[in-house]
Design an enzyme around this catalytic site. Structure first.
Site, PDB file in Angstrom:
ATOM      1  N   GLU A 213      -6.193 -10.741  -1.372  1.00  0.00           N
ATOM      2  CA  GLU A 213      -6.935 -10.528  -0.112  1.00  0.00           C
ATOM      3  C   GLU A 213      -8.435 -10.415  -0.351  1.00  0.00           C
ATOM      4  OE1 GLU A 213      -5.329  -7.318   2.228  1.00  0.00           O
ATOM      5  OE2 GLU A 213      -3.267  -7.755   1.668  1.00  0.00           O
TER       6      GLU A 213
ATOM      7  N   HIS B 287     -10.411  -6.421  -1.699  1.00  0.00           N
ATOM      8  CA  HIS B 287     -11.441  -6.257  -0.672  1.00  0.00           C
ATOM      9  C   HIS B 287     -12.596  -5.568  -1.393  1.00  0.00           C
ATOM     10  CE1 HIS B 287      -8.834  -7.489   2.568  1.00  0.00           C
ATOM     11  NE2 HIS B 287      -7.889  -6.715   2.072  1.00  0.00           N
TER      12      HIS B 287
ATOM     13  N   GLU C 258       0.798  -1.243   0.000  1.00  0.00           N
ATOM     14  CA  GLU C 258       0.000   0.000   0.000  1.00  0.00           C
ATOM     15  C   GLU C 258       0.824   1.283   0.000  1.00  0.00           C
ATOM     16  OE1 GLU C 258      -2.715  -0.425   3.284  1.00  0.00           O
ATOM     17  OE2 GLU C 258      -3.758  -2.114   2.376  1.00  0.00           O
TER      18      GLU C 258
ATOM     19  N   ASP D  65     -12.259 -10.394  -0.144  1.00  0.00           N
ATOM     20  CA  ASP D  65     -13.454 -10.654   0.663  1.00  0.00           C
ATOM     21  C   ASP D  65     -14.563  -9.775   0.092  1.00  0.00           C
ATOM     22  OD1 ASP D  65     -12.644  -8.201   1.798  1.00  0.00           O
ATOM     23  OD2 ASP D  65     -12.077  -9.098   3.716  1.00  0.00           O
TER      24      ASP D  65
ATOM     25  N   ASN E  40       2.140  -5.074  -3.233  1.00  0.00           N
ATOM     26  CA  ASN E  40       0.738  -5.426  -2.942  1.00  0.00           C
ATOM     27  C   ASN E  40      -0.077  -4.173  -2.608  1.00  0.00           C
ATOM     28  OD1 ASN E  40      -1.179  -7.636  -2.370  1.00  0.00           O
ATOM     29  ND2 ASN E  40      -1.069  -6.931  -0.235  1.00  0.00           N
TER      30      ASN E  40
HETATM   31  C1  XIL Z   1      -5.690  -6.513   8.473  1.00  0.00           C
HETATM   32  C2  XIL Z   1      -5.986  -7.703   9.383  1.00  0.00           C
HETATM   33  O1  XIL Z   1      -6.929  -8.520   8.763  1.00  0.00           O
HETATM   34  C3  XIL Z   1      -6.501  -7.216  10.714  1.00  0.00           C
HETATM   35  O2  XIL Z   1      -6.635  -8.317  11.622  1.00  0.00           O
HETATM   36  C4  XIL Z   1      -5.556  -6.167  11.302  1.00  0.00           C
HETATM   37  O3  XIL Z   1      -6.107  -5.657  12.484  1.00  0.00           O
HETATM   38  C5  XIL Z   1      -5.325  -5.054  10.312  1.00  0.00           C
HETATM   39  O4  XIL Z   1      -4.843  -5.593   9.096  1.00  0.00           O
HETATM   40  N1  XIL Z   1      -4.752  -4.842   3.752  1.00  0.00           N
HETATM   41  C6  XIL Z   1      -3.702  -5.626   4.127  1.00  0.00           C
HETATM   42  C7  XIL Z   1      -3.838  -6.524   5.303  1.00  0.00           C
HETATM   43  O5  XIL Z   1      -2.694  -5.672   3.425  1.00  0.00           O
HETATM   44  O6  XIL Z   1      -2.626  -6.725   5.967  1.00  0.00           O
HETATM   45  C8  XIL Z   1      -4.883  -6.016   6.263  1.00  0.00           C
HETATM   46  O7  XIL Z   1      -5.075  -6.987   7.297  1.00  0.00           O
HETATM   47  C9  XIL Z   1      -6.181  -5.734   5.539  1.00  0.00           C
HETATM   48  C10 XIL Z   1      -5.980  -4.668   4.490  1.00  0.00           C
END
Ligand code: XIL
Length: 357
Positions: free
Chosen positions: A270, A240, A164, A272, A205
């Site tokens: 990632e 996400h 990020e 969801d 990423n």
């Molecule tokens: C998130 C985890 O899922 C949580 O448990 C934590 O509190 C915060 O981080 N992008 C990412 C991940 O690259 O590492 C993040 O994970 C979600 C967003």
């Protein structure tokens, strides 16, 4: 057609019907191991199909471990390999949680995707509250990357090196790393990770999946790295998402293709799918969620540079979304009691019908 072939065809069809029927019965009962799982289908296609893992749940919830080992061939530590978890004090490294996941992965013949080395979040207090010169912070970054990557060399051969780094407006995020070290921190992070494990596939990423100013920023960033000979292997698209405003598959395809044209691989890292704030009745929401999982997996499988599909967890029991958004949600493919949701069934179908070899 000679009768011999007709008979063979009938037998094959009968077998397929049997396997599907048994599987449906068996996935409904968590006690019996299904014959066809997401994992078995992904494995047959040499495809990385994974999930983020909550290591606490892995250690304390037997059913979590059972479903994880049964359905996935790839794992990403949700938090266990982040900076605050691995380097809580200056010069002090703690690997217990990460090691537990690696041991599980080894025992179950799974790939581990390391996540992540450099991010503006999940930093320990000694970093966020410290005052460092550029030289000092460079030394800290080098020690961190070198120690963590070397510790897992041979067991973790894929890393999200920087996470990020691009802001929503497409410019380099003003993180601590950027402010004190400058934009060079990115190239250096990749070079140091490569030195610590030359075999590792190194990813940038971010959440910039489709087209827009942010993904343009990511594209320019990684293009520059490729031109400078920085050892970057691929780009992780987090994914996400939400059924309220689903991403455009055409835009994601175009983005994957322009990254691939640079010689880079891509992974969905990632995924969801939130359902909160959607006005439709529950069954329709679940269907829309399943559709989105379907579309993204199908897209990834249809594009050869897309080498992995990883979700940010698999059971609604442990999703991070309620704590991140402040609202209840069910963004994953198993419900809180490990019953497969419609999204699970469509992922099975997508893998089953995929032509990927
Ligand atoms: C998130 C985890 O899922 C949580 O448990 C934590 O509190 C915060 O981080 N992008 C990412 C991940 O690259 O590492 C993040 O994970 C979600 C967003």
């Amino acid at each position: 057609m000679p009768t011999k072939y007709n008979l063979q065809l009938v037998l094959i069809v009968l077998c397929l019907v049997c396997i599907t029927a048994c599987n449906v019965v068996q996935t409904q009962s968590s006690k019996i191991t299904p014959i066809v799982t997401l994992r078995s289908l992904a494995q047959a296609r040499h495809f990385m199909f994974g999930t983020a893992v909550n290591v606490d749940a892995l250690q304390h919830d037997k059913q979590y471990a059972t479903v994880l080992g049964r359905e996935f061939n790839t794992v990403t530590p949700e938090n266990a390999m982040k900076f605050d978890a691995t380097n809580p004090q200056p010069g002090v490294f703690t690997f217990a949680q990460g090691d537990a996941l690696v041991a599980f992965a080894r025992a179950h013949n799974m790939q581990v995707r390391g996540h992540n080395l450099i991010w503006h979040r999940a930093l320990p207090d000694w970093i966020t509250h410290g005052t460092f010169s550029r030289t000092q912070l460079l030394a800290i970054m080098k020690e961190h990357i070198t120690t963590v990557v070397a510790h897992y060399r041979g067991q973790v051969n894929i890393w999200d090196v920087v996470n990020e780094a691009i802001d929503t407006n497409g410019t380099l995020r003003k993180s601590l790393w950027e402010k004190i070290i400058g934009p060079e921190y990115l190239d250096l992070a990749f070079r140091w990770a490569h030195e610590a494990n030359p075999q590792a596939h190194l990813f940038y990423n971010d959440y910039a999946e489709g087209l827009g100013v942010k993904s343009d920023g990511v594209y320019q960033l990684v293009k520059g790295m490729v031109q400078r000979g920085v050892p970057i292997y691929g780009v992780g698209l987090q994914m996400h998402s939400t059924i309220v405003s689903p991403p455009s598959m055409a835009d994601i395809t175009a983005n994957v293709q322009r990254l691939a044209a640079l010689g880079l691989k891509v992974a969905i890292t990632e995924m969801d799918v939130q359902m909160q704030k959607d006005p439709r009745p529950p069954a329709q929401r679940l269907q829309a969620q399943a559709q989105l999982y379907h579309d993204v997996l199908a897209l990834c499988l249809s594009l050869s540079p897309c080498e992995a599909f990883v979700m940010w967890g698999f059971t609604d029991r442990y999703t991070w979304i309620p704590s991140a958004t402040g609202n209840a949600d069910e963004p994953l493919i198993f419900d809180e009691d490990y019953h497969p949701k419609p999204a699970y069934q469509v992922l099975l179908q997508v893998l089953m019908t995929s032509k990927r070899t």
